[in-house]
Design an enzyme around this catalytic site. Structure first.
Site, PDB file in Angstrom:
ATOM      1  N   HIS A  63      55.836 -91.029  39.608  1.00 28.34           N
ATOM      2  CA  HIS A  63      54.748 -90.533  38.756  1.00 28.34           C
ATOM      3  C   HIS A  63      55.298 -89.430  37.864  1.00 28.34           C
ATOM      4  CE1 HIS A  63      50.388 -90.164  38.045  1.00 28.34           C
ATOM      5  NE2 HIS A  63      50.736 -88.967  37.648  1.00 28.34           N
ATOM      6  N   TYR A  76      43.968 -82.517  34.749  1.00 25.12           N
ATOM      7  CA  TYR A  76      43.436 -81.159  34.967  1.00 25.12           C
ATOM      8  C   TYR A  76      42.378 -80.922  33.899  1.00 25.12           C
ATOM      9  CZ  TYR A  76      47.739 -80.578  37.707  1.00 25.12           C
ATOM     10  OH  TYR A  76      48.751 -80.720  38.630  1.00 25.12           O
ATOM     11  N   PRO A 130      46.661 -75.159  46.214  1.00 22.41           N
ATOM     12  CA  PRO A 130      47.084 -76.550  45.937  1.00 22.41           C
ATOM     13  C   PRO A 130      47.225 -76.829  44.433  1.00 22.41           C
ATOM     14  CG  PRO A 130      44.778 -76.493  46.625  1.00 22.41           C
ATOM     15  CD  PRO A 130      45.293 -75.092  46.713  1.00 22.41           C
ATOM     16  N   LYS A 176      52.725 -77.898  45.929  1.00 24.76           N
ATOM     17  CA  LYS A 176      54.051 -77.458  46.386  1.00 24.76           C
ATOM     18  C   LYS A 176      54.152 -77.387  47.910  1.00 24.76           C
ATOM     19  CE  LYS A 176      55.828 -76.145  42.295  1.00 24.76           C
ATOM     20  NZ  LYS A 176      56.831 -77.035  41.731  1.00 24.76           N
ATOM     21  N   TYR A 185      57.068 -77.627  37.560  1.00 31.05           N
ATOM     22  CA  TYR A 185      55.978 -78.456  38.099  1.00 31.05           C
ATOM     23  C   TYR A 185      56.507 -79.427  39.157  1.00 31.05           C
ATOM     24  CZ  TYR A 185      51.886 -81.613  37.807  1.00 31.05           C
ATOM     25  OH  TYR A 185      50.768 -82.391  38.088  1.00 31.05           O
TER      26      TYR A 185
END
Ligand code: APR
Length: 388
Positions: free
Chosen positions: A68, A198, A290, A294, A385
């Site tokens: 992804h 997001y 979250p 990570k 990220y």
């Protein structure tokens, strides 16, 4: 070697120690079916995949994991996508639901003779500052027992016995309550788009993360103190659609909400990550919000670092690795904390008086504009990220 907890940290550590011939036992409070069914995280960083492959633990994720590399931001200023797999270091996530990773790790460990006791709750760890700490446990049949070991690895998460057993003042606790809460949802529905999404909205944050072709994770920012059952399924889907601007960008694929929980976003780091012979890894060592997925990745990284240090000490009589274990992990933990904090500020306004929150809101919109338009900002984002 005693390992408390059969999560990503404890099972990665158990596999690595067992493979090096170190006798270890995993003590796990839940039953094996409970451990293998618990759906938590699911986005594995490229480095996590490399660690698991290095130790022959990646077969399951290689067979069933899906790469992804795209995320999408939806804000009041429009929508933009980042193909982070072609930015920064060009690394990608592997989507492999945590319950499948834990099942892979547990099966690998037990198939090779690793020992684990389920339904066995660690109650306290005593004499950690000595050379043979003692762990008092409640066995599956309710009886109390004790285990002793040269070292104890506290991999029993944020509410485990390891953290509780460290005397006040023995370690420093860095804590930050972000003042935010998310309603975490698992929907029995396929993903609504082919990216992590997001959504930033004046009513609050909403998030969309694929888990499997049949199950999708959603988050809805909610008021602190909200009960997970306060919202009807219709209200949840309507609010998700509103915040994700479904009218503009396409409908959400609805389904039964199979699991819901409210998480109060807070971060926590213990320093050092040990108290004598009690060594911490994973959520027992540090907690992240979250926002940047990570937690499980740090847990696997710390487990590998701890395994190397314990093997050096127990097999080769070299204690230096253990002496440096905490500092090495903390360097990674603080970078992950910093990025998670940056992500939280990117996705939420800041609580506080109106003039301050309007200032923070303007900062948030400016950060998003930089992320949408600046290649160097996008490279920085991609590197942090996916990286751990
Ligand atoms: N005794 C024995 N086992 C315990 C005890 C106890 N007192 N308390 C908790 N446990 C077990 C839990 O049942 C769980 O199986 O310890 C394990 C801890 O696993 P995780 O919470 O998954 O923690 P960790 O391995 O550190 O993984 C951290 O993975 O769950 C994701 O993203 C999440 O950040 C988290 C990351």
């Amino acid at each position: 070697m005693l390992i408390l907890g059969a999560g990503p940290a404890g099972l990665t550590l158990g596999n690595l120690l067992h493979a090096s011939g170190i006798d270890c036992v995993v003590l796990e409070r839940a039953t094996r079916p409970q451990v293998q069914a618990r759906s938590r995280a699911g986005f594995l960083a490229a480095n996590t995949v490399r660690i698991l492959e290095r130790h022959g633990l990646a077969e399951g994720l290689r067979l069933r994991g899906r790469e992804h590399a795209t995320c999408e931001f939806r804000t009041e200023d429009g929508r933009f996508r980042l193909d982070y797999g072609s930015l920064g270091r060009g690394e990608r996530h592997t989507v492999h639901p945590q319950h499948e990773l834990v099942t892979d790790l547990l099966t690998h460990y037990l198939d090779r003779g690793g020992r684990a006791y389920f339904g066995t709750e660690a109650l306290t760890v005593r004499d950690a500052d000595g050379t043979r700490p003692t762990v008092t446990v409640r066995e599956a049949d309710g009886r109390t027992g004790t285990w002793r070991s040269r070292y104890v690895a506290g991999c029993d998460g944020r509410h485990g016995a390891a953290r509780r057993s460290i005397p006040p003042g023995a370690v420093r606790r860095h804590h930050l309550d972000h003042g935010l809460s998310w309603l975490g949802l698992l929907a029995e529905a396929p993903p609504s788009l082919d990216a992590v999404a997001y959504a930033v909205h004046r009513r609050g944050f909403a998030g969309h993360m694929a888990r499997t072709p049949e199950v999708t994770r959603y988050y809805l920012q909610c008021e602190r103190g909200t009960s997970p059952d306060a919202w009807s399924e219709d209200r949840i889907w309507d609010e998700l659609a509103l915040r994700m601007r479904a009218a503009e960008y396409g409908p959400l694929r609805r389904g039964r909400i199979a699991h819901r929980a409210v998480v109060d976003l807070a971060s926590d780091v213990l320093e050092p990550l040990r108290h004598g012979a009690l060594l911490l890894a994973g959520d027992a060592a540090s907690l992240l919000s979250p926002s940047a997925a990570k937690g499980a990745n740090l847990a696997v990284l710390e487990a590998e670092l701890l395994a190397g240090a314990l093997i050096d000490d127990l097999r080769h009589g070299r204690p230096e690795g253990l002496a440096g274990y905490s500092a090495r992990c903390l360097a990674h933990i603080w970078r992950a904390q910093e990025f998670s904090q940056w992500m939280l500020r990117l996705l939420h306004g800041a609580p506080g008086p109106a003039d301050e929150s309007s200032f923070h809101d303007a900062l948030r919109r400016s950060r998003l504009a930089s992320l949408a338009t600046s290649r160097s900002c996008q490279d920085w984002f991609a590197e942090h990220y996916v990286g751990v």
